[in-house]
Design an enzyme around this catalytic site. Structure first.
Site, PDB file in Angstrom:
ATOM      1  N   GLY A   1       0.807  -1.159  -0.060  1.00 32.95           N
ATOM      2  CA  GLY A   1      -0.074   0.083  -0.099  1.00 32.95           C
ATOM      3  C   GLY A   1       0.807   1.214   0.207  1.00 32.95           C
ATOM      4  CD  GLU A   2       5.969   2.939   3.035  1.00 39.01           C
ATOM      5  OE1 GLU A   2       6.982   3.635   2.955  1.00 39.01           O
ATOM      6  OE2 GLU A   2       5.763   2.317   3.790  1.00 39.01           O
TER       7      GLU A   2
END
Length: 385
Positions: free
Chosen positions: A244-245
């Site tokens: 997600g980062e």
């Protein structure tokens, strides 16, 4: 381009609202925040009040209940300010330190940590890198020892965005003697606990409107209940978080790329040499075409992967590809924009020098270009696991 089917009319209105907020309450002050090396806590609280910090989080967790693309819009618009530091700090709050709490935390942890973070009442940080361990997560040495009702934590974390002022940190630690990744866990740690020291506030080349620190933990006692999920699951949890980062990093890279391109475009149309705008010269016009093309290619891939990610897929190979490509494009576009401005581009009074500095970190944070290539190579069958 409208980028259907990813964005709806509601998304367009959300983007407009966020952009207007940034133009009025953030962008005019970012230069001042750059000089101070930090942003005011009041702006975090303001973004929490407006619901921007929890756009894609479910309402029961304190969020606004939008889909994943609302978070993509926020990341793009933050970066379109032309500053990298403040968007980085907010990205830690919305897409790095808090997603593991939603995914792996219990209801009590969500009440204590997640909801206040989404409301802007608590500033969050995430602690992975160490002074001697960055990309090699499995070699983390910061240790948490079970001692009765507490974990006792000793070690140090490096390059911690929001670290000097964070209210809590989502910390990756070693909780057993199991080798490599098997002994890792994630623990939520309140930063006002005795034994925590901000040993050094780091002086960065760019991203200066976010504060970054080295943090030392000396016999820090934390309740056993602060562990996220099951003990020993930390490596899987942080690998999930990093996907997600990297997705949100790609979106941010696109936003700041667009800022650099648009600035260079306007400059080339206005700047005259040899009796005409420099945009009339083929070498400049073709360079602008190349810049715009690379941005659009990265944008299309980012949106396609964001869609898959929002449906629960984790295509790590492709995510690594788009993170790397978007980061490289951001710095490449910034460098070309600086070249188009010529000597002016190298002057501090022009914003492109700051974009050039800020985008360099995109190729390091959330996994360096080299780490992305290793991940991709392994999944292409070019290297043995």
């Amino acid at each position: 381009m409208n980028y259907a089917p990813y964005f709806t009319e509601e998304h367009r209105l959300l983007r407009k609202t966020i952009r207007q907020f940034l133009e009025k309450e953030v962008t005019p002050f970012l230069g001042e925040w750059e000089e101070k090396g930090e942003f005011p806590r009041e702006i975090l609280q303001r973004m929490g009040e407006l619901g921007f910090l929890g756009l894609r989080y479910p309402k029961e967790a304190g969020g606004q209940g939008w889909d994943y693309f609302a978070g993509v819009i926020l990341a793009e618009e933050l970066s379109r300010t032309g500053f990298g530091g403040f968007p980085m700090a907010i990205g830690v709050q919305t897409d790095m330190a808090t997603p593991p709490i939603l995914e792996f935390g219990n209801e009590e942890q969500k009440e204590r940590f997640l909801k206040p973070a989404l409301q802007g009442e608590k500033l969050a940080a995430i602690g992975i890198s160490e002074p001697n361990h960055g990309s090699d997560v499995a070699s983390i040495q910061t240790r948490a020892v079970n001692d009765g009702n507490d974990w006792v934590i000793n070690g140090a974390k490096m390059f911690i965005t929001n670290g000097p002022r964070a209210d809590f940190i989502t910390l990756v630690v070693r909780t057993s003697d199991a080798p490599g990744y098997k002994g890792l866990s994630m623990i939520l740690v309140e930063m006002d606990r005795p034994g925590i020291t901000v040993s050094k506030k780091l002086d960065k080349v760019g991203m200066r409107s976010s504060d970054t620190a080295e943090i030392v933990f000396e016999n820090v006692r934390v309740p056993l209940d602060n562990i996220l999920g099951k003990e020993g699951n930390g490596f899987a949890q942080i690998m999930w978080e990093l996907q997600g980062e990297r997705m949100i990093s790609a979106a941010g890279s696109i936003g700041i790329s667009e800022y650099a391109y648009e600035y260079a475009y306007r400059y080339a149309k206005e700047r005259k040499q040899f009796g005409q705008p420099i945009a009339n010269f083929q070498v400049i016009s073709h360079l602008l075409v190349d810049m715009k093309t690379e941005i659009e290619v990265c944008k299309e891939m980012t949106y396609a992967l964001a869609y898959r990610f929002s449906k629960g897929e984790i295509p790590s190979k492709e995510i690594s590809m788009v993170k790397m490509a978007a980061a490289q494009t951001a710095h490449w576009v910034a460098d070309r924009a600086l070249q188009i401005l010529g000597g002016n581009g190298y002057m501090m009074e022009y914003p492109i020098q700051r974009v050039w500095r800020d985008t360099r970190l995109h190729r390091i944070g959330a996994g360096t270009d080299e780490v992305m290539k290793e991940i991709i190579a392994k999944q292409l069958g070019l290297e043995e696991y």
